[in-house]
Design a protein around this motif. Sequence first.
Motif, PDB file in Angstrom:
ATOM      1  N   GLU A  15       0.824  -1.214   0.000  1.00 24.34           N
ATOM      2  CA  GLU A  15       0.000   0.000   0.000  1.00 24.34           C
ATOM      3  C   GLU A  15       0.857   1.264   0.000  1.00 24.34           C
ATOM      4  O   GLU A  15       0.612   2.192  -0.770  1.00 24.34           O
ATOM      5  N   ASP A  16       1.863   1.271   0.858  1.00 18.16           N
ATOM      6  CA  ASP A  16       2.711   2.457   0.908  1.00 18.16           C
ATOM      7  C   ASP A  16       3.472   2.672  -0.388  1.00 18.16           C
ATOM      8  O   ASP A  16       3.555   3.781  -0.900  1.00 18.16           O
ATOM      9  N   TYR A  17       3.995   1.583  -0.906  1.00 17.80           N
ATOM     10  CA  TYR A  17       4.793   1.734  -2.109  1.00 17.80           C
ATOM     11  C   TYR A  17       3.937   2.221  -3.265  1.00 17.80           C
ATOM     12  O   TYR A  17       4.339   3.062  -4.060  1.00 17.80           O
ATOM     13  N   SER A  26      11.483   0.308   7.378  1.00 18.37           N
ATOM     14  CA  SER A  26      10.808  -0.211   8.568  1.00 18.37           C
ATOM     15  C   SER A  26      10.233   0.905   9.433  1.00 18.37           C
ATOM     16  O   SER A  26       9.133   0.790   9.948  1.00 18.37           O
ATOM     17  N   LYS A  27      10.961   1.979   9.531  1.00 14.81           N
ATOM     18  CA  LYS A  27      10.490   3.045  10.405  1.00 14.81           C
ATOM     19  C   LYS A  27       9.203   3.668   9.859  1.00 14.81           C
ATOM     20  O   LYS A  27       8.213   3.814  10.580  1.00 14.81           O
ATOM     21  N   ALA A  28       9.227   4.012   8.611  1.00 18.01           N
ATOM     22  CA  ALA A  28       8.050   4.601   7.981  1.00 18.01           C
ATOM     23  C   ALA A  28       6.833   3.708   8.198  1.00 18.01           C
ATOM     24  O   ALA A  28       5.748   4.182   8.521  1.00 18.01           O
ATOM     25  N   LEU A  29       7.042   2.408   8.044  1.00 21.76           N
ATOM     26  CA  LEU A  29       5.941   1.476   8.233  1.00 21.76           C
ATOM     27  C   LEU A  29       5.384   1.564   9.642  1.00 21.76           C
ATOM     28  O   LEU A  29       4.169   1.634   9.844  1.00 21.76           O
ATOM     29  N   ALA A  30       6.290   1.525  10.606  1.00 24.88           N
ATOM     30  CA  ALA A  30       5.854   1.547  12.001  1.00 24.88           C
ATOM     31  C   ALA A  30       5.061   2.821  12.286  1.00 24.88           C
ATOM     32  O   ALA A  30       4.080   2.806  13.035  1.00 24.88           O
ATOM     33  N   ASP A  31       5.489   3.917  11.674  1.00 28.82           N
ATOM     34  CA  ASP A  31       4.787   5.174  11.896  1.00 28.82           C
ATOM     35  C   ASP A  31       3.393   5.179  11.273  1.00 28.82           C
ATOM     36  O   ASP A  31       2.404   5.446  11.933  1.00 28.82           O
ATOM     37  N   ARG A  32       3.331   4.883  10.002  1.00 28.08           N
ATOM     38  CA  ARG A  32       2.097   5.109   9.257  1.00 28.08           C
ATOM     39  C   ARG A  32       1.005   4.089   9.528  1.00 28.08           C
ATOM     40  O   ARG A  32      -0.172   4.389   9.423  1.00 28.08           O
ATOM     41  N   HIS A  33       1.406   2.877   9.793  1.00 24.17           N
ATOM     42  CA  HIS A  33       0.388   1.878  10.109  1.00 24.17           C
ATOM     43  C   HIS A  33       0.580   1.514  11.565  1.00 24.17           C
ATOM     44  O   HIS A  33       1.700   1.380  12.022  1.00 24.17           O
ATOM     45  N   ASN A  34      -0.503   1.340  12.288  1.00 27.84           N
ATOM     46  CA  ASN A  34      -0.271   0.937  13.656  1.00 27.84           C
ATOM     47  C   ASN A  34      -0.276  -0.564  13.785  1.00 27.84           C
ATOM     48  O   ASN A  34      -1.291  -1.196  14.033  1.00 27.84           O
ATOM     49  N   PRO A  39       9.986  -0.909  14.925  1.00 27.68           N
ATOM     50  CA  PRO A  39      10.692  -1.044  13.647  1.00 27.68           C
ATOM     51  C   PRO A  39      11.590  -2.272  13.604  1.00 27.68           C
ATOM     52  O   PRO A  39      11.644  -2.967  12.580  1.00 27.68           O
ATOM     53  N   ALA A  40      12.259  -2.560  14.682  1.00 24.55           N
ATOM     54  CA  ALA A  40      13.186  -3.694  14.682  1.00 24.55           C
ATOM     55  C   ALA A  40      12.456  -4.988  14.345  1.00 24.55           C
ATOM     56  O   ALA A  40      12.915  -5.795  13.530  1.00 24.55           O
ATOM     57  N   THR A  41      11.307  -5.165  14.952  1.00 28.71           N
ATOM     58  CA  THR A  41      10.519  -6.368  14.684  1.00 28.71           C
ATOM     59  C   THR A  41      10.137  -6.430  13.220  1.00 28.71           C
ATOM     60  O   THR A  41      10.233  -7.471  12.567  1.00 28.71           O
ATOM     61  N   ILE A  42       9.702  -5.292  12.739  1.00 29.64           N
ATOM     62  CA  ILE A  42       9.316  -5.232  11.333  1.00 29.64           C
ATOM     63  C   ILE A  42      10.504  -5.607  10.453  1.00 29.64           C
ATOM     64  O   ILE A  42      10.359  -6.318   9.464  1.00 29.64           O
ATOM     65  N   ARG A  43      11.663  -5.168  10.858  1.00 27.76           N
ATOM     66  CA  ARG A  43      12.850  -5.512  10.070  1.00 27.76           C
ATOM     67  C   ARG A  43      13.034  -7.017   9.976  1.00 27.76           C
ATOM     68  O   ARG A  43      13.339  -7.551   8.913  1.00 27.76           O
ATOM     69  N   ASN A  44      12.810  -7.669  11.115  1.00 25.86           N
ATOM     70  CA  ASN A  44      12.935  -9.123  11.091  1.00 25.86           C
ATOM     71  C   ASN A  44      11.939  -9.739  10.115  1.00 25.86           C
ATOM     72  O   ASN A  44      12.279 -10.605   9.311  1.00 25.86           O
ATOM     73  N   ASP A  45      10.699  -9.265  10.202  1.00 19.96           N
ATOM     74  CA  ASP A  45       9.672  -9.793   9.296  1.00 19.96           C
ATOM     75  C   ASP A  45      10.045  -9.535   7.845  1.00 19.96           C
ATOM     76  O   ASP A  45       9.881 -10.392   6.972  1.00 19.96           O
TER      77      ASP A  45
END
Lengths: 337, 337
Positions: A15-17, A26-34, A39-45
């Motif tokens: 969606e973001d892209y 990862s950071k942008a994701l953590a911010d825009r979607h709750n 971010p670190a977790t998202i990075r792992n995913d």
Amino acid sequence: MLDDRKLAVLRAIVEDYVSTNEPVGSKALADRHNLGVSPATIRNDMAALEEQGYIHQPHTSAGRVPTDKGYRLFVDRLSQVKPLSGAERRAIETFLAGAVDLDEIVMRTVRLLAQLTRQVAVVQYPSLTRSTVRHVEIVPVGERRVMLVLITNTGRVEQRVIDLVEDVAEDRIANLRAVLNTCLDGCGLSNVPETVAELPERLPQEDRSVAATILSVLLETLVERHEEKLVFAGTANLAAADFSVGLRDVLEALEEQVVLMRLLGETGGLSELTVRIGSENPYTGLRGTSIVAAGYGSGDKELARLGVLGPTRMDYPVTMGAVRAVARYVGQILAGS
Amino acid sequence: MLDDRKLAVLRAIVEDYVSTNEPVGSKALADRHNLGVSPATIRNDMAALEEQGYIHQPHTSAGRVPTDKGYRLFVDRLSQVKPLSGAERRAIETFLAGAVDLDEIVMRTVRLLAQLTRQVAVVQYPSLTRSTVRHVEIVPVGERRVMLVLITNTGRVEQRVIDLVEDVAEDRIANLRAVLNTCLDGCGLSNVPETVAELPERLPQEDRSVAATILSVLLETLVERHEEKLVFAGTANLAAADFSVGLRDVLEALEEQVVLMRLLGETGGLSELTVRIGSENPYTGLRGTSIVAAGYGSGDKELARLGVLGPTRMDYPVTMGAVRAVARYVGQILAGS
DNA sequence: TCTGGCACTCTGTGTTCCCGAGTGCCAAGT
DNA sequence: ACTTGGCACTCGGGAACACAGAGTGCCAGA
């Protein structure tokens, strides 16, 4: 393997892209979607998603971009077709209803679709082979010439001029016309060849050679026009969507009826959406391009297909909604006319 | 004011710029063309040419580029239309001759022109208003419906479905058709309205209301289709010619039938070439674009126009040659079919 | 009127440098 | 067994800068 959160991350990336056209980190994701994680977790995913080929990073130290495989998963499992707004529906309806003949219906449809999706739209003319004969007309034009006109139930008209080897009186033509029509009226175009085969027997001996000439042209018309006509619109939208690769290739593909034909794909049930993403489609020039297509028809027969073509990073839910809606409305219009 | 040598310099500048797409300097000119003078002299001439607005330098220390005014002078006085090679002529002839109906003639023509010139080609369908009636057909389809088919001498076919308010027997239709045809056969389409006006008098009272309905649709068809259909091809060539400005604008203009119509321009005599250079044309989005157009027709009547559209820095002699040749051949084909 | 010479003016290109976004990994916390 | 914060590392892209080369205008001499 892919738990719910990883899927949510993938959805968010797509969606973001799509909306920003920039690799998403990862950071942008953590911010825009709750997503409720750091971010670190998202990075792992993300690492896991990349491992399995759903996303990809253009270079080390950039965000991620969905791969074709990623879009595929998104389309299949992570998104819902987004229905049009009421206003849009009404707009479609009135716009299409104003068309007076088949040409205009097709023309309006393709423009509508292009405008609605802001992409390139492609519409195939209602197929000859799936429609039925409404009327056959044989019109004398000049000395030894007749014009053969074939009218189908979809309003399509095919005409051909035929040179005859002998003079033929008007009333013989009229008779031939009458016989032809009683035989063929309502006959499916694909059945025409066999129906026509036994026709000469019903004619007086003297007319048979003329009839043979005319019938052979009739059959020829059916065969030649089997490869259907296509129309497209909205190429200006290509310039806006700054294509990663080869706008040129895309334009070329659009002018190749054959390629385009194949892209619209085979039937998959009426109003059933077909989505081809990037490398999934059979033409190398369209690596960066996706196609969303659907069949349309009146009643329950699919007459032809229509769709749009755009960059792989298109808004699939919206595009799919528009294509499906337009396909349905065109079907209705055709059935009603 | 502009002696022969200065004109020669201008011609050389145009030719070089067209082939290299780079501003051309005095030294390069002296080398490539044998003008018999030194670069310094050429520089003086260039200064004069610039003074008068025929050329222009993008920045202080770059070569010169022709202005629209410069191209205009080149086209009007410095160049000769370049005829096609024999091979090309034959290729055109056989390619066009293979077409079976009007649609296909137009389709092939536009592709041919695009390929020949490597630009975007535009072809207007043969005009209704300038052609004549070859045949009118009224075909019953269903209960209270008839289909009106109008066939012109250019092979164009217009059809419309008409709903009637009363049942009408076949023979009355046949009669109407016969009357219509004897009245209108060979009649110029622009004369149809007046011819048709006095027609009801020849009919029995009972048929007049039906006739009125049908005739009004007939007239309507003529009016509506007055704005002609256009077809284009070769948009892929746009991508190659790296457009200085707004490929997007060009694509948009191409989808605006009205704009395109105007661009092809008014008639200027049969096969007479019209050239519009850059800012000369009436549409702002096409500042960097030139149009080369010509009328075509069978016999001595201009039926419609065709042309190509490309960057102002196109090869005018070659393009003009191609457009003129294609216009002539299409005329021949139409006359012969 | 043409020509060669000369000083001058740009643009485009290559180089270098640095910032910042984004990553992967690790160790600690829950 | 996950999740999290911290941290060192990587790399692309933009800014600053220098420079070569093409092209010009002008002037004095043939």
